[in-house]
Design an enzyme around this catalytic site. Structure first.
Site, short mmCIF file in Angstrom:
data_model
loop_
_atom_site.label_atom_id
_atom_site.label_comp_id
_atom_site.label_asym_id
_atom_site.label_seq_id
_atom_site.Cartn_x
_atom_site.Cartn_y
_atom_site.Cartn_z
N ASP A 170 0.84 -1.18 0.00
CA ASP A 170 0.00 0.00 0.00
C ASP A 170 0.88 1.24 0.00
O ASP A 170 1.82 1.35 0.80
CB ASP A 170 -0.89 -0.02 1.25
CG ASP A 170 -1.94 1.08 1.24
OD1 ASP A 170 -1.87 1.96 0.36
OD2 ASP A 170 -2.82 1.07 2.10
N ARG A 210 4.64 1.65 9.89
CA ARG A 210 4.62 2.88 9.11
C ARG A 210 5.61 3.86 9.74
O ARG A 210 5.25 4.69 10.57
CB ARG A 210 3.21 3.47 9.06
CG ARG A 210 2.19 2.57 8.37
CD ARG A 210 0.81 3.18 8.35
NE ARG A 210 -0.16 2.27 7.76
CZ ARG A 210 -1.48 2.51 7.69
NH1 ARG A 210 -1.97 3.64 8.20
NH2 ARG A 210 -2.29 1.64 7.12
N GLN A 220 -4.97 -3.51 12.08
CA GLN A 220 -6.33 -3.25 11.61
C GLN A 220 -6.92 -4.52 10.99
O GLN A 220 -6.20 -5.45 10.65
CB GLN A 220 -6.35 -2.11 10.61
CG GLN A 220 -5.64 -2.36 9.29
CD GLN A 220 -5.64 -1.13 8.38
OE1 GLN A 220 -5.66 0.00 8.83
NE2 GLN A 220 -5.61 -1.36 7.09
N ASP A 264 -14.01 8.04 4.45
CA ASP A 264 -13.58 7.70 5.80
C ASP A 264 -14.77 7.68 6.75
O ASP A 264 -15.66 8.53 6.65
CB ASP A 264 -12.56 8.72 6.32
CG ASP A 264 -11.26 8.71 5.55
OD1 ASP A 264 -10.97 7.68 4.91
OD2 ASP A 264 -10.54 9.72 5.59
N GLU A 269 -10.98 9.05 13.18
CA GLU A 269 -11.10 8.18 12.00
C GLU A 269 -10.96 6.73 12.43
O GLU A 269 -9.95 6.33 12.99
CB GLU A 269 -10.03 8.51 10.97
CG GLU A 269 -10.14 7.65 9.71
CD GLU A 269 -8.97 7.84 8.76
OE1 GLU A 269 -8.50 6.83 8.20
OE2 GLU A 269 -8.51 8.99 8.60
N SER A 306 -10.86 3.73 6.75
CA SER A 306 -10.72 4.27 5.40
C SER A 306 -11.13 3.17 4.45
O SER A 306 -10.68 2.03 4.59
CB SER A 306 -9.28 4.70 5.15
OG SER A 306 -9.08 5.05 3.80
#
Length: 346
Positions: free
Chosen positions: A57, A112, A127, A247, A260, A263
């Site tokens: 991604d 990340r 997630q 979102d 949030e 997504s």
């Protein structure tokens, strides 16, 4: 240095061992309801993928993944730790020949390193990544909304059962989620920044699905960036606004913020991919394995997204820092501030 904010008078409603048990309860409960609502089968996810295949991604398109070499892989010796599985899932649905109306979900663990650390962002990301095969005829805003409602229903079920299991909590999720487009939100609050607009919207409605993330508004600005090769954010729709992604944002009463939780979106078809690669100036991706499969019509039409596991636990348990529900890496100042405030980081 990471940003850190402790709300006045904050105190966790659960001790550390109660928290650990509640984390498991939330994760077990939500994935059962999510899979039932969307007809998803659980699959095993990779931690690393081979570089140069187009399977990792790109997030907003600029974040660099962690990469390293594996000696025994020969020609494809460079691999990357995943940032999410947006494209890998679609590739996997094709490999497994999953029929329309059904899909997959998985526990995704990613790194990340470019993330700016604060109360809700960590280097470590966990997630539920999910993806579902759909018919080409279902490429519509209404199908997107139908899917969002199903996810929100799973969230509501999980909240109810958590409150039954732990009476210290009280339900706070609003009955229904509000649908808005980023352009609508810009017109409602033209003098505010995108994040300030999100706050206004969730404070008013409680839960919002904000559509059209990545596409340009009428004034040429973007609400936020999104990679060009998974979500479809540039396809014109019959309501006058572009985009088939968005979102899920929920009002967080502990942080008094727009939070949030997911997504997601209908994925690009051949036309949308070519259009978005041109808009973003990333046409070189057409040479990658994943993109070739999409452009030659091999890959199925899908809808998918990611739902933050630690984010959901944090929200439903009223935690003020994501480090209270995951074992992350934090700078000395964050640890000191949390220790002084009685905030226990796992």
């Amino acid at each position: 240095m990471a940003k850190i904010f402790i709300p006045n008078g904050y105190k966790s409603k659960l001790d550390v061992w109660q928290t650990e048990r509640a984390i498991k309860f939330i994760k077990d409960t939500f994935q059962q309801h999510l899979s039932a609502e969307l007809k998803l089968r659980r699959v095993t996810a990779p931690l690393v993928v081979v570089s140069g295949m187009g399977l990792n991604d790109n997030l907003s398109g600029v974040e660099a993944p962690v990469s390293f070499k594996v000696d025994d892989l020969g020609e494809h010796s460079t691999v990357e730790i995943v940032q999410s599985l947006a494209k890998w899932k679609r590739y996997t649905l094709w490999r497994h020949k999953i029929e329309p109306g059904k899909g997959i979900y998985t526990d995704m663990n990613a790194l990340r390193p470019c993330e700016e650390l604060d109360n809700i962002h960590s280097v470590y990301v966990d997630q539920w990544d999910w993806e579902k095969v759909m018919l080409t005829s279902q490429r519509s805003v209404e199908y997107l909304r139908e899917t969002v409602r199903a996810i929100y229903k799973a969230l509501k079920h999980t909240e109810y059962l958590l409150c039954e299991q732990y009476p210290v909590f009280e339900p706070f999720l609003v009955p229904d989620i509000k649908f808005l487009h980023a352009e609508e939100l810009r017109r409602m609050y033209p003098d505010l920044s995108p994040k300030e607009r999100e706050y206004k919207a969730v404070k008013k409605y409680g839960a919002v699905f904000l559509r059209g993330i990545g596409g340009a508004s009428s004034d040429g600005t973007k609400h936020d960036t999104r990679s060009s090769d998974y979500d479809d954010w540039s396809t014109p729709t019959n309501d006058g606004f572009e985009g088939l992604n968005g979102d899920i944002l929920i009002y967080n009463p502990v942080l008094d913020s727009a939070f949030e939780i997911s997504s997601m979106g209908i994925r690009v078809d051949k036309e949308a991919l070519e259009r978005q690669l041109e808009i973003s100036g990333t046409q070189e991706r057409k040479k990658l394995m994943f993109h070739k499969l999409l452009l030659n019509g091999s890959l199925p039409q899908t809808i998918g997204g990611g739902i933050g596991q630690s984010r959901l636990c944090m929200l439903l348990m009223g935690k003020c820092h994501i480090g209270e529900v995951q074992s992350g890496i934090w700078d000395d100042n964050t640890r000191a501030v949390c220790e002084d405030a009685g905030v226990y980081l796992l």
